[in-house]
Design an enzyme around this catalytic site. Structure first.
Site, short mmCIF file in Angstrom:
data_model
loop_
_atom_site.label_atom_id
_atom_site.label_comp_id
_atom_site.label_asym_id
_atom_site.label_seq_id
_atom_site.Cartn_x
_atom_site.Cartn_y
_atom_site.Cartn_z
CE LYS A 120 11.04 -23.89 -47.30
NZ LYS A 120 12.00 -22.85 -47.72
CG ASP A 138 8.25 -19.44 -50.22
OD1 ASP A 138 7.35 -18.62 -49.89
OD2 ASP A 138 8.56 -19.66 -51.41
#
Length: 216
Positions: A120, A138
């Site tokens: 991420k 997210d």
């Protein structure tokens, strides 16, 4: 959801916010990297308040290493998990100095090799600092993609892969920011603000809140 619906969603998001970007404050890829590491389980507002002081004192890997662990903690102790984050940041800075001449690499494998950096965070850097059409999934993007029917998936990686296939190419570079901001301010976890949502009539969520608007 068909491709015409997906295109319409991003056309409306773009019309409302033509130039979306991260709400984290940064002036270099390194500052963005540190801000993203600090942002885990913390608000962007809280991170910005801490990094304003930190970056005024140290905004390069060498400068942060010179602060030492206690010196770094003094600048970030208002942020959750600051003890472990300080260790990760110092290890990352050491790796950058020793392996990359103090520069943040622009390749996924090199980014993910940094201590405390996962997929991420690497995607955020690749997209926001280096201009690649990636999507960092997210909690906001995961929720919006599943709730709306835009790109449902059981894991963040599954959602990421589906979004990369589903988002029309014209919108892919900025899709990351539009979806995060939409999840943060409109399609919120506990109480989605459907009446204020500009894509509500395109969304496939079956439990919309009352008094929804029917278009842009």
């Amino acid at each position: 959801m068909n491709q015409d619906q997906r295109r319409a969603i991003f056309e409306r998001l773009r019309a409302a916010n033509p130039s979306p970007t991260t709400e984290l404050h940064y002036r270099s890829p390194f500052e963005l990297l540190i801000a993203v590491i600090l942002s885990a389980q913390a608000t962007d507002k809280g991170v910005n308040k801490a990094t304003e002081r930190l970056f005024a004192r140290a905004n390069t890997p060498a400068a942060i290493l010179a602060l030492g662990e206690e010196g770094l903690k003094a600048h970030i102790r208002t942020i959750g998990l600051f003890n472990s984050k300080a260790k990760h940041i110092l290890a990352t800075c050491r790796h950058l100095v020793e392996q990359h001449g103090g520069e943040v690499p622009s390749e996924r494998a090199a980014l993910e090799a940094l201590p405390g950096v996962g997929r991420k965070t690497a995607n955020v850097l690749l997209n926001t600092a280096f201009g690649e059409p990636t999507i960092a999934v997210d909690t906001h993007i995961f929720r919006v993609a599943n709730r709306t029917g835009l790109a449902p998936g059981k894991t963040p990686l599954a959602v990421e892969h589906r979004l990369l296939r589903a988002v029309p190419s014209a919108f892919l570079q900025q899709a990351h920011h539009w979806l995060i901001l939409h999840g943060r301010y409109v399609c919120k976890a506990r109480a989605p603000d459907c009446p204020r949502c500009i894509i509500c009539d395109l969304c496939e969520y079956t439990q919309k809140t009352s008094d929804v608007q029917s278009g842009p």
